[in-house]
Design an enzyme around this catalytic site. Structure first.
Site, mmCIF file in Angstrom:
data_model
loop_
_atom_site.group_PDB
_atom_site.id
_atom_site.type_symbol
_atom_site.label_atom_id
_atom_site.label_comp_id
_atom_site.label_asym_id
_atom_site.label_seq_id
_atom_site.Cartn_x
_atom_site.Cartn_y
_atom_site.Cartn_z
ATOM 1 N N SER A 208 -0.261 -5.278 4.597
ATOM 2 C CA SER A 208 0.703 -4.944 3.542
ATOM 3 C C SER A 208 0.119 -4.063 2.453
ATOM 4 C CB SER A 208 1.284 -6.221 2.934
ATOM 5 O OG SER A 208 0.262 -7.087 2.494
ATOM 6 N N HIS B 183 -1.139 -5.651 -2.876
ATOM 7 C CA HIS B 183 0.011 -4.746 -2.847
ATOM 8 C C HIS B 183 -0.091 -3.698 -3.949
ATOM 9 C CE1 HIS B 183 2.722 -7.948 -0.717
ATOM 10 N NE2 HIS B 183 1.673 -7.583 -0.001
#
Length: 320
Positions: free
Chosen positions: A246, A297
């Protein structure tokens, strides 16, 4: 595909004739619709020869004495970063035959192509070789690593932490001992079938888009450098064990954001707004769900944006 396009234009009243390519012993085709002293013309080219064909086609039309020329260059490519301000440009994906962008192009030509595209007459099958893309290779590696860790964990839904650590999860105290490779290997590990499913779906969508925008090499730079930035942010700000692609996927979002901002005057502000929405939604999800590496992230988003910005800076510098 080129033959199909000319056949379509011929059906719409265009006259197809040959013209010479400058400096090359080659003849190509041009479609012309005559309106008195005006000419609406279309050529078909590729990413490698579109400029030469355009110059040659325009010279051919000028030699005919047309006072007004509405020139359109249909370029078969998957790189949506091609555009020219001096004549109409229409980009058709060589992967699926769909219109992926246009600039200063004739509305009538675009409508003809869109109408025909909806009937699937221009679309072509994707060659097997084009399935071997950087995005698909990365997805394949992630799936392979997931299957290996699932085998040793005896589970698809919940991969054992000890197995993840053995195969290279981000573990701060091990990185402190010199195992820096974990900042990289963690990007190929996932905690369960749902985790990898969501990530690979996102990677496929953003990866294909990023490859079309930046090309394979720049896509890889954004993905891996941004992903490493995400891993580093996670290492600096979080003590938890961390795995997943991610961070690198957020790097692709950062790259898409820079592209949307830099090209907003050409492609419109809507794409920029949509990317901001996607980023906002994902940040909100990360803040509301447990066990989400939000620092990874954020680091990936920042890293990908920086890499993409540098690429644009270098491109703009080279134009000066």
């Amino acid at each position: 595909m080129e033959r199909d396009i000319f056949a379509l234009l011929s059906q719409k009243g265009f006259f197809i004739e040959e013209y010479n390519i400058l400096g090359v012993e080659s003849r190509e085709y041009i479609a012309i619709h005559f309106e008195g002293s005006k000419a609406l013309a279309v050529i078909v080219s590729t990413e490698g020869d579109y400029e030469l064909k355009a110059i040659s086609g325009l010279n051919h039309l000028r030699a005919k004495g047309f006072s007004e020329i509405y020139f359109n260059n249909i370029i078969i490519t998957d790189n949506i970063n091609i555009h020219n301000e001096n004549y109409g440009t229409i980009l058709i994906s060589k992967s699926n035959g769909e219109i992926i962008g246009y600039n200063n192009a004739s509305g009538s030509i675009i409508n003809i192509l869109k109408e025909n595209n909806s009937n699937s007459n221009i679309k072509i099958d994707k060659p097997i070789g084009e399935m071997v893309t950087p995005t698909n290779i990365i997805i394949g590696l992630n799936i392979i690593m997931f299957l290996i860790t699932a085998y040793y964990s005896r589970s698809l839904s919940n991969i054992n932490n000890y197995v993840l650590v053995f195969f290279g999860a981000k573990v701060n105290f091990l990185i402190d001992k010199g195992e820096y490779f974990r900042l990289f290997t963690a990007m190929f590990l996932h905690g369960g079938i749902v985790h990898i499913g969501f990530n690979m779906y996102a990677l496929k969508s953003l990866g294909d888009l990023s490859e079309r925008i930046y090309g394979a090499k720049k896509f890889l730079a954004i993905y891996f450098l941004g992903g490493l930035t995400g891993s580093y942010f996670s290492y600096i700000f979080s003590d938890s064990i961390s795995v997943g692609a991610s961070g690198a996927i957020f790097a692709l979002l950062g790259g898409a954001l820079i592209y949307a901002y830099k090209e907003k005057n050409r492609i419109g502000k809507e794409f920029f707004i949509e990317i901001l929405k996607v980023i906002g939604i994902n940040i909100f999800i990360g803040l509301t769900l447990p066990n989400i590496d939000n620092y990874g992230h954020l680091g990936g988003l920042i890293g990908g944006a920086i890499v993409a910005f540098i690429m644009y800076f270098q491109r703009d510098k080279n134009k000066m």
